[in-house]
Design an enzyme around this catalytic site. Structure first.
Site, PDB file in Angstrom:
ATOM      1  N   HIS A  83      27.462  11.622  55.732  1.00 56.37           N
ATOM      2  CA  HIS A  83      28.788  11.993  55.910  1.00 56.37           C
ATOM      3  C   HIS A  83      28.811  13.297  56.746  1.00 56.37           C
ATOM      4  O   HIS A  83      27.994  13.850  57.051  1.00 56.37           O
ATOM      5  CB  HIS A  83      29.287  12.334  54.625  1.00 56.37           C
ATOM      6  N   HIS A  89      29.558  18.013  62.047  1.00 57.84           N
ATOM      7  CA  HIS A  89      28.002  17.463  62.113  1.00 57.84           C
ATOM      8  C   HIS A  89      27.911  16.448  61.230  1.00 57.84           C
ATOM      9  O   HIS A  89      28.298  16.947  59.919  1.00 57.84           O
ATOM     10  CB  HIS A  89      27.150  18.704  62.165  1.00 57.84           C
TER      11      HIS A  89
HETATM   12  P1  ATP Z   1      21.418  20.071  48.277  1.00 57.53           P
HETATM   13  O1  ATP Z   1      22.243  21.305  48.377  1.00 57.53           O
HETATM   14  O2  ATP Z   1      20.636  19.700  46.863  1.00 57.53           O
HETATM   15  O3  ATP Z   1      20.340  20.139  49.598  1.00 57.53           O
HETATM   16  P2  ATP Z   1      23.639  18.547  49.724  1.00 57.53           P
HETATM   17  O4  ATP Z   1      23.545  19.997  50.353  1.00 57.53           O
HETATM   18  O5  ATP Z   1      23.748  17.591  50.170  1.00 57.53           O
HETATM   19  O6  ATP Z   1      22.189  18.879  48.674  1.00 57.53           O
HETATM   20  P3  ATP Z   1      25.821  19.973  48.113  1.00 57.53           P
HETATM   21  O7  ATP Z   1      25.207  21.263  48.404  1.00 57.53           O
HETATM   22  O8  ATP Z   1      26.799  19.687  47.114  1.00 57.53           O
HETATM   23  O9  ATP Z   1      24.809  18.833  48.589  1.00 57.53           O
HETATM   24  O10 ATP Z   1      26.532  20.135  49.466  1.00 57.53           O
HETATM   25  C1  ATP Z   1      27.702  19.052  49.731  1.00 57.53           C
HETATM   26  C2  ATP Z   1      28.084  19.198  51.256  1.00 57.53           C
HETATM   27  O11 ATP Z   1      28.715  20.356  51.626  1.00 57.53           O
HETATM   28  C3  ATP Z   1      27.091  18.922  52.222  1.00 57.53           C
HETATM   29  O12 ATP Z   1      27.209  18.226  53.365  1.00 57.53           O
HETATM   30  C4  ATP Z   1      26.218  20.195  52.403  1.00 57.53           C
HETATM   31  O13 ATP Z   1      25.976  20.400  53.890  1.00 57.53           O
HETATM   32  C5  ATP Z   1      27.930  21.061  52.456  1.00 57.53           C
HETATM   33  N1  ATP Z   1      27.811  22.372  52.057  1.00 57.53           N
HETATM   34  C6  ATP Z   1      27.080  22.789  51.001  1.00 57.53           C
HETATM   35  N2  ATP Z   1      27.034  24.148  50.778  1.00 57.53           N
HETATM   36  C7  ATP Z   1      27.834  24.510  52.008  1.00 57.53           C
HETATM   37  C8  ATP Z   1      28.425  25.716  52.346  1.00 57.53           C
HETATM   38  N3  ATP Z   1      28.441  26.972  51.778  1.00 57.53           N
HETATM   39  N4  ATP Z   1      29.244  25.808  53.550  1.00 57.53           N
HETATM   40  C9  ATP Z   1      29.538  24.626  54.093  1.00 57.53           C
HETATM   41  N5  ATP Z   1      29.105  23.705  53.924  1.00 57.53           N
HETATM   42  C10 ATP Z   1      28.243  23.414  52.589  1.00 57.53           C
END
Ligand code: ATP
Ligand code: MG
Length: 171
Positions: free
Chosen positions: A39, A121
């Site tokens: 996504h 991205h």
């Molecule tokens: P994990 O954190 O276990 O690696 P994930 O990153 O896929 O898994 P989430 O952390 O819940 O899951 O993030 C959901 C989405 O939001 C992902 O696309 C992630 O890249 C984005 N995301 C997470 N944290 C941030 C942040 N601090 N700022 C911007 N985007 C974020």
């Protein structure tokens, strides 16, 4: 609830992007994002009290946003985030308008927002230590017709993304 707004490619597109990840991994190594999870995050909200859900639903529904097409035509690498992603060298104005309109309304409703300008991205590989051998890919046209509010849940050691609400972008 851990929430974010996202754009979700359809299954066919996600399959093709999975192929991109597979190719890329030969040079970059890293951990591929599972196909159902591919996504583009539009706005990350983080931990949100469930009582704020109606506000988020209203905000998404009232957002004056138009459908658009975007060409995914390059592979990018962010060393700090250690990700390889699919991006666009020609992001349409409608995408910038959608991201900034959403950000404005989120800020207005008291949600935390990202300072940096929006960059599309679609993460394909995580834990990547070196740039992929090639950045060029045959362009993939993505017809973006809706936006989703997603809950991110960790279950059985896996990241699950649960759609909470779908917002149709006007044609
Ligand atoms: P994990 O954190 O276990 O690696 P994930 O990153 O896929 O898994 P989430 O952390 O819940 O899951 O993030 C959901 C989405 O939001 C992902 O696309 C992630 O890249 C984005 N995301 C997470 N944290 C941030 C942040 N601090 N700022 C911007 N985007 C974020
Ligand atoms: Mg994360």
């Amino acid at each position: 609830m851990r929430l974010f707004f996202a754009l979700w490619p359809d299954e066919r597109l996600r399959e093709t992007l999975t192929d991109w990840a597979r190719c890329c991994r030969a040079s970059s190594r890293g951990r591929p994002v599972r196909m159902p999870n591919i996504h583009a995050t539009l706005a990350f909200l983080g931990e949100v009290d469930p009582s704020r859900l109606p506000a988020l639903r209203a905000l998404g529904a009232e957002l004056p946003a138009r459908a658009f097409d975007v060409a995914l035509d390059r592979l990018g690498y962010w060393p700090r985030q250690r990700i390889v992603y699919a991006g666009s060298s020609v992001p349409p104005a409608a995408l910038a308008a959608l991201a900034s309109g959403l950000k404005l309304r989120l800020a207005g409703a008291g949600f935390p927002t990202e300072e940096r300008p929006y960059v599309l991205h679609v993460t394909l590989l995580r834990d990547v230590r070196r740039a992929p051998a090639t950045a060029a890919v045959a362009p993939l046209l993505w017809h973006v017709r809706d936006m989703l509010l997603i809950e991110s849940v960790r279950a059985g050691g896996m990241q699950l993304y649960r759609p909470i609400e779908r917002f149709t972008l006007t044609a």
